[in-house]
Write a protein that holds these residues in place. Structure first.
Motif, PDB file in Angstrom:
ATOM      1  N   VAL A 196      -3.069-110.656  32.375  1.00  0.00           N
ATOM      2  CA  VAL A 196      -3.612-112.015  32.506  1.00  0.00           C
ATOM      3  C   VAL A 196      -2.605-112.929  33.206  1.00  0.00           C
ATOM      4  N   LYS A 197      -1.368-112.874  32.763  1.00  0.00           N
ATOM      5  CA  LYS A 197      -0.318-113.702  33.376  1.00  0.00           C
ATOM      6  C   LYS A 197      -0.194-113.396  34.861  1.00  0.00           C
ATOM      7  N   SER A 198      -0.238-112.123  35.212  1.00  0.00           N
ATOM      8  CA  SER A 198      -0.102-111.711  36.618  1.00  0.00           C
ATOM      9  C   SER A 198      -1.263-112.214  37.463  1.00  0.00           C
ATOM     10  N   LEU A 199      -2.471-112.171  36.908  1.00  0.00           N
ATOM     11  CA  LEU A 199      -3.655-112.563  37.668  1.00  0.00           C
ATOM     12  C   LEU A 199      -3.820-114.074  37.738  1.00  0.00           C
ATOM     13  N   GLU A 200      -3.411-114.771  36.683  1.00  0.00           N
ATOM     14  CA  GLU A 200      -3.511-116.234  36.702  1.00  0.00           C
ATOM     15  C   GLU A 200      -2.526-116.856  37.683  1.00  0.00           C
ATOM     16  N   ASN A 201      -1.409-116.169  37.902  1.00  0.00           N
ATOM     17  CA  ASN A 201      -0.381-116.671  38.825  1.00  0.00           C
ATOM     18  C   ASN A 201      -0.209-115.693  39.988  1.00  0.00           C
ATOM     19  N   TYR A 202      -1.325-115.182  40.480  1.00  0.00           N
ATOM     20  CA  TYR A 202      -1.272-114.069  41.414  1.00  0.00           C
ATOM     21  C   TYR A 202      -0.598-114.415  42.741  1.00  0.00           C
ATOM     22  N   VAL A 246      -7.550-113.534  43.698  1.00  0.00           N
ATOM     23  CA  VAL A 246      -8.167-113.077  42.454  1.00  0.00           C
ATOM     24  C   VAL A 246      -9.389-113.936  42.127  1.00  0.00           C
ATOM     25  N   ALA A 247     -10.500-113.280  41.870  1.00  0.00           N
ATOM     26  CA  ALA A 247     -11.729-113.991  41.499  1.00  0.00           C
ATOM     27  C   ALA A 247     -11.630-114.477  40.051  1.00  0.00           C
ATOM     28  N   PRO A 248     -12.193-115.652  39.730  1.00  0.00           N
ATOM     29  CA  PRO A 248     -12.177-116.165  38.348  1.00  0.00           C
ATOM     30  C   PRO A 248     -12.746-115.169  37.339  1.00  0.00           C
ATOM     31  N   SER A 249     -13.775-114.439  37.739  1.00  0.00           N
ATOM     32  CA  SER A 249     -14.380-113.464  36.820  1.00  0.00           C
ATOM     33  C   SER A 249     -13.392-112.364  36.445  1.00  0.00           C
ATOM     34  N   THR A 250     -12.463-112.049  37.351  1.00  0.00           N
ATOM     35  CA  THR A 250     -11.458-111.027  37.078  1.00  0.00           C
ATOM     36  C   THR A 250     -10.504-111.491  35.984  1.00  0.00           C
ATOM     37  N   VAL A 251     -10.102-112.743  36.052  1.00  0.00           N
ATOM     38  CA  VAL A 251      -9.231-113.301  35.011  1.00  0.00           C
ATOM     39  C   VAL A 251      -9.967-113.332  33.674  1.00  0.00           C
ATOM     40  N   GLU A 252     -11.239-113.696  33.708  1.00  0.00           N
ATOM     41  CA  GLU A 252     -12.053-113.715  32.488  1.00  0.00           C
ATOM     42  C   GLU A 252     -12.128-112.325  31.877  1.00  0.00           C
ATOM     43  N   PHE A 253     -12.295-111.324  32.718  1.00  0.00           N
ATOM     44  CA  PHE A 253     -12.347-109.938  32.246  1.00  0.00           C
ATOM     45  C   PHE A 253     -11.026-109.561  31.579  1.00  0.00           C
ATOM     46  N   ALA A 254      -9.917-109.937  32.217  1.00  0.00           N
ATOM     47  CA  ALA A 254      -8.593-109.619  31.670  1.00  0.00           C
ATOM     48  C   ALA A 254      -8.385-110.287  30.311  1.00  0.00           C
ATOM     49  N   MET A 271     -20.704-107.425  39.612  1.00  0.00           N
ATOM     50  CA  MET A 271     -21.097-106.412  40.594  1.00  0.00           C
ATOM     51  C   MET A 271     -22.289-106.896  41.422  1.00  0.00           C
ATOM     52  N   ARG A 272     -23.219-107.580  40.793  1.00  0.00           N
ATOM     53  CA  ARG A 272     -24.370-108.112  41.534  1.00  0.00           C
ATOM     54  C   ARG A 272     -23.923-109.174  42.539  1.00  0.00           C
ATOM     55  N   GLU A 273     -23.056-110.075  42.094  1.00  0.00           N
ATOM     56  CA  GLU A 273     -22.553-111.120  42.995  1.00  0.00           C
ATOM     57  C   GLU A 273     -21.797-110.501  44.158  1.00  0.00           C
ATOM     58  N   LEU A 274     -21.059-109.453  43.877  1.00  0.00           N
ATOM     59  CA  LEU A 274     -20.305-108.762  44.923  1.00  0.00           C
ATOM     60  C   LEU A 274     -21.255-108.174  45.965  1.00  0.00           C
ATOM     61  N   THR A 319     -15.180-105.289  49.610  1.00  0.00           N
ATOM     62  CA  THR A 319     -16.238-104.954  48.653  1.00  0.00           C
ATOM     63  C   THR A 319     -15.883-103.702  47.865  1.00  0.00           C
ATOM     64  N   ILE A 320     -15.376-102.704  48.580  1.00  0.00           N
ATOM     65  CA  ILE A 320     -14.979-101.444  47.913  1.00  0.00           C
ATOM     66  C   ILE A 320     -13.853-101.689  46.918  1.00  0.00           C
ATOM     67  N   SER A 321     -12.852-102.469  47.341  1.00  0.00           N
ATOM     68  CA  SER A 321     -11.699-102.716  46.476  1.00  0.00           C
ATOM     69  C   SER A 321     -12.097-103.490  45.227  1.00  0.00           C
ATOM     70  N   GLN A 322     -12.925-104.528  45.390  1.00  0.00           N
ATOM     71  CA  GLN A 322     -13.367-105.316  44.241  1.00  0.00           C
ATOM     72  C   GLN A 322     -14.233-104.481  43.299  1.00  0.00           C
ATOM     73  N   ARG A 323     -15.047-103.596  43.878  1.00  0.00           N
ATOM     74  CA  ARG A 323     -15.885-102.713  43.064  1.00  0.00           C
ATOM     75  C   ARG A 323     -15.013-101.785  42.208  1.00  0.00           C
ATOM     76  N   GLU A 324     -14.005-101.196  42.819  1.00  0.00           N
ATOM     77  CA  GLU A 324     -13.132-100.286  42.077  1.00  0.00           C
ATOM     78  C   GLU A 324     -12.358-101.014  40.984  1.00  0.00           C
ATOM     79  N   ILE A 325     -11.920-102.241  41.275  1.00  0.00           N
ATOM     80  CA  ILE A 325     -11.198-103.027  40.277  1.00  0.00           C
ATOM     81  C   ILE A 325     -12.112-103.340  39.095  1.00  0.00           C
ATOM     82  N   LEU A 326     -13.335-103.742  39.380  1.00  0.00           N
ATOM     83  CA  LEU A 326     -14.291-104.027  38.307  1.00  0.00           C
ATOM     84  C   LEU A 326     -14.590-102.782  37.481  1.00  0.00           C
ATOM     85  N   GLU A 327     -14.678-101.636  38.144  1.00  0.00           N
ATOM     86  CA  GLU A 327     -14.928-100.382  37.425  1.00  0.00           C
ATOM     87  C   GLU A 327     -13.747-100.032  36.512  1.00  0.00           C
TER      88      GLU A 327
END
Length: 206
Positions: free
Chosen positions: A27-33, A105-113, A161-164, A174-182
């Motif tokens: 979380v710290k890494s992504l919030e201050n990416y 970093v997308a906000p949803s990624t930080v939320e996931f973390a 994933m739908r928004e992506l 798109t591929i990179s964000q998909r893999e990160i979400l997975e």
């Protein structure tokens, strides 16, 4: 409970604490990416993962030498492996940012973390109770809450994933964000699986 039995429960508590530390650092890494600092982040994350691996090795050695264990040694080994998987998968998320040279970093990624931090906090609470699993009234509550957090992660995964897909403009991004979400989804599943394993152990031993 025999004095030597405490080692197993203390080891699980230490390993879940390391998983929480890894999730908090994520979380710290992504919030201050800062993409220019990704290699430094990876080094710091790997230190946590390496310490978790050492704890798992200590568990393996103890199980190999033990004559009697508080529950089946196969169950202790299964639980140790699954807790270790959580920390491994958290590290893998950050590795994906490095592999794909992610720049923002997308906000949803930080939320996931942050959801992963909550799951790891619940794992810590679960392991604090596990030693007294035959009498604990809280374990079932924590397992249910882990399931709830995992369901929230499922919703976030589907939405992201739908928004992506709807907003796709660059194939590699798109591929990179998909893999990160997975990876995030796999990590959330791994947290839930630890809770399921605890439930199975309790069912077998009560």
């Amino acid at each position: 409970m025999a004095k030597g039995d405490k080692f197993y429960f203390e080891n699980f508590a230490e390993c879940t604490a390391l998983a929480k530390k890894a999730a908090t650092y994520l979380v710290k890494s992504l919030e201050n990416y800062d993409p220019g600092s990704i290699e430094v982040m990876l080094v710091e994350m790997h230190k946590i993962e390496h310490t978790a691996d050492q704890k798992k090795h200590e568990m393996n050695e103890a199980l190999a030498k033990a004559f009697v264990t508080p529950v089946d040694r196969e169950d202790l080994d299964m639980l140790s492996h699954n807790i270790d998987q959580v920390t491994d998968k958290i590290e893998e998320i950050l590795q994906k940012f490095y592999i794909y040279n992610v720049q923002s970093v997308a906000p949803s990624t930080v939320e996931f973390a942050k959801n992963l931090v909550r799951s790891c906090e619940l794992l810590c609470m679960l392991m604090a109770e596990f030693e007294n699993f035959k009498r604990s009234k809280k374990i079932r509550e924590y397992v249910i809450e882990l399931n709830d957090v995992e369901e929230e992660c499922d919703r976030l995964y589907l939405k992201s994933m739908r928004e992506l897909t709807l907003n796709a403009t660059d194939v590699l991004e798109t591929i990179s964000q998909r893999e990160i979400l997975e990876c995030f989804e796999a990590c959330a599943d791994a947290c839930e699986h630890v809770g399921e394993c605890v439930g199975l152990v309790i069912m077998k031993n009560t």
